[in-house]
Design an enzyme around this catalytic site. Structure first.
Site, short mmCIF file in Angstrom:
data_model
loop_
_atom_site.label_atom_id
_atom_site.label_comp_id
_atom_site.label_asym_id
_atom_site.label_seq_id
_atom_site.Cartn_x
_atom_site.Cartn_y
_atom_site.Cartn_z
CB CYS A 10 -4.47 0.23 1.59
SG CYS A 10 -3.77 -1.07 1.82
CB CYS A 84 -4.70 5.97 3.42
SG CYS A 84 -4.32 6.70 2.24
CB CYS A 88 -1.42 10.27 1.08
SG CYS A 88 0.08 9.92 0.30
#
Length: 134
Positions: A10, A84, A88
């Site tokens: 997160c 997020c 990533c």
């Protein structure tokens, strides 16, 4: 037999991902390797998240938010993001999942408990999928 590994991500690695990691480590034991990280880690774990987890007998007070690294993603089998966005890194062969959950940042314990409970339900399903009891 290999142990599956899960990375929870997160933004601040201070609430949702820390609660998920704590629950998975507690409920799965050594059947699943657990990591957590954030794209912009906070200075400390959210005190309301620590309190909510303590209520169910899980101590995450010793955890520190960690920065998301390429190595953490590369060495995980399952990457679970929690708000997020696109920060990533994506690697072939990994299982990516996005858990849409309310952000506990700046919220009191009464607002964090239902988030914790939703995470627990999802973690229990994840354990049943990745490391069922034999």
């Amino acid at each position: 037999m290999t142990v599956p590994s899960v990375l929870f991500v997160c933004v601040h690695n201070a609430g949702r991902s820390q609660m998920a990691a704590g629950l998975l480590a507690h409920l799965a034991g050594d059947r699943i390797e657990v990591r957590s990280a954030g794209s912009a880690p906070a200075d400390q774990v959210n005190p309301a998240a620590v309190e909510a987890m303590a209520e169910v007998g899980i101590d995450i007070s010793d955890q520190n938010p960690k920065i998301l690294t390429v190595d953490a993603v590369r060495s995980s089998d399952v990457v679970i993001t929690m708000g997020c966005g696109d920060t990533c890194p994506i690697f072939p062969g990994k299982s990516y999942r996005d858990w849409v959950l309310d952000d506990p940042a700046g919220r009191g314990i009464d607002a964090v408990r239902p988030i914790r409970d939703e995470i627990r339900s999802r973690v229990e399903a994840l354990i049943a999928e990745l490391a069922p009891q034999r």
